[in-house]
Design an enzyme around this catalytic site. Sequence first.
Site, PDB file in Angstrom:
ATOM      1  N   HIS A 129      16.296  56.365  11.468  1.00  0.00           N
ATOM      2  CA  HIS A 129      14.849  56.555  11.558  1.00  0.00           C
ATOM      3  C   HIS A 129      14.111  55.821  10.440  1.00  0.00           C
ATOM      4  O   HIS A 129      12.881  55.691  10.495  1.00  0.00           O
ATOM      5  CB  HIS A 129      14.502  58.048  11.508  1.00  0.00           C
TER       6      HIS A 129
ATOM      7  N   ASP B 226      19.746  48.641  31.644  1.00  0.00           N
ATOM      8  CA  ASP B 226      20.561  48.063  32.715  1.00  0.00           C
ATOM      9  C   ASP B 226      21.032  46.670  32.303  1.00  0.00           C
ATOM     10  O   ASP B 226      20.223  45.761  32.114  1.00  0.00           O
ATOM     11  CB  ASP B 226      19.720  48.005  33.999  1.00  0.00           C
TER      12      ASP B 226
END
Length: 477
Positions: free
Chosen positions: A153, A417
């Site tokens: 983070h 994908d």
Amino acid sequence: MEEFKNSVKSQTIPLCVLDTQGSFSNIPFVFFYENATLSSNFMSTQALSDSFYKTMEQFPIFAGRIKSKGRGHNSVVVEQTNLNMPDYTESSSGVHIDTLKGNGFSWRAWPDDVATAGPMTKAGEDGDIKLINVHVVRLQDNSGVAIYFSIPHYILDGVAHMEVMKRWCQIYQLLSNGQADRLSEMPAFTVDRSIIQDCLPKDRKPVDALTRQTFTGFSLLAELLAWISPALRGRILSMIVARQKAEAHLFHVSKAAFASLHEAVGKALPDSYAISDNELLLSLITKTLAQSQALASGTSARIKPDSKAELPVAVIFEVREQLGMTSTNYAGNILMPLITSTPLTMLESPTTAESLAAMINNYSETVNSVDSGLVASHVEMVNSRSSCFTRPIVRFARSKTAMSFVYDIMPDMYEADFGSGRPAWVSPIEPFRANAVLLLTSRDTTDGVDVFMTAYPDVMKEVLRNEFWCDFAKLIY
């Protein structure tokens, strides 16, 4: 890899207060892909590696090191002659994709050591904090591939995390289709933190008293924690989280379940009040966890009519939209926590449509207060006290009951994908800090959301017995 190394130029990227306030944890997800066509060249190991490092050429920040001057003044320093290379590893596993599917992709069925970094941001064996950790695991008989993808983070939030993953997928497809010349057409990402200041409005809205007190109230322990190095701070916090031995579960809330509860709760609220799914979950989950904590501890504020005990909850908002930054391709942190506190007598009361309506009213001011003026005030508040980023973590680490709730649903991880279809499953890793809640896009994006919830083991046992919660949310694993 060599092309990536040669492409990197030395630079220093100052981090900002919105980076440091979330710098304690990683964003660790695992993506599972099925080789449905049994292709011998399914997600080629070489092609994954080549496209990953080509992606890194667009994000040289990931070859830098976190450098701190203490008290929250951090930068990423990229030294061309001494790169902190991404932790990219490859392995094979004896676990078949069918075994994972048969177990519903439960964490217990995962290949060993998929995660090469834990939930908290800490240094590796070489003493450096890696700014991206990737582990590509080839499943048995080339039945599929698991990809662990984790970024601290310090560098970015969940939205940007997913944008980096999608960029890797896009570059993989371009290279696989012989379209490397199209890489130059891809829109560039920016890691320049000054863009935030450029987007802040002139108008200001006061930060609520509890959030201001949490971030600015004096704490010697917080000051010490802000002074020490990021590596030492990460080691300390990792030890604290490991001792919690938190238990995690994943639940699914269907659209039908939402609709039913919306209808019931709506009758107890004014007609003009439109309840969001997120508000409903915030109210129900905090009630469920508070009730479970009371049962696990054997104590309850409800047996003391004059009890003034309250439960703090950090509600964390992603605020790109409020600042008009959704189209900026900003790869950083745009998160703002608001600290709320609710009477335990309200939280521990039986869950009914009426008690949930009361909870929604309790949180409505916080939820509806988030706008650009409040974000600007929050940034000014933490800018003026650069060491204040450790104060919330100290307050919450000292409490076994305080919670954190990420209000916005995480981006659709199933958009990652590589050209062979959407992932068969995506999940955070199981180890996590206690009393944390994430809302995740369901694999069936047309039906509700998934809820990742953590708690101490004795508390989680009560969550799984909570009749109202278990009627509303179905356990995935």
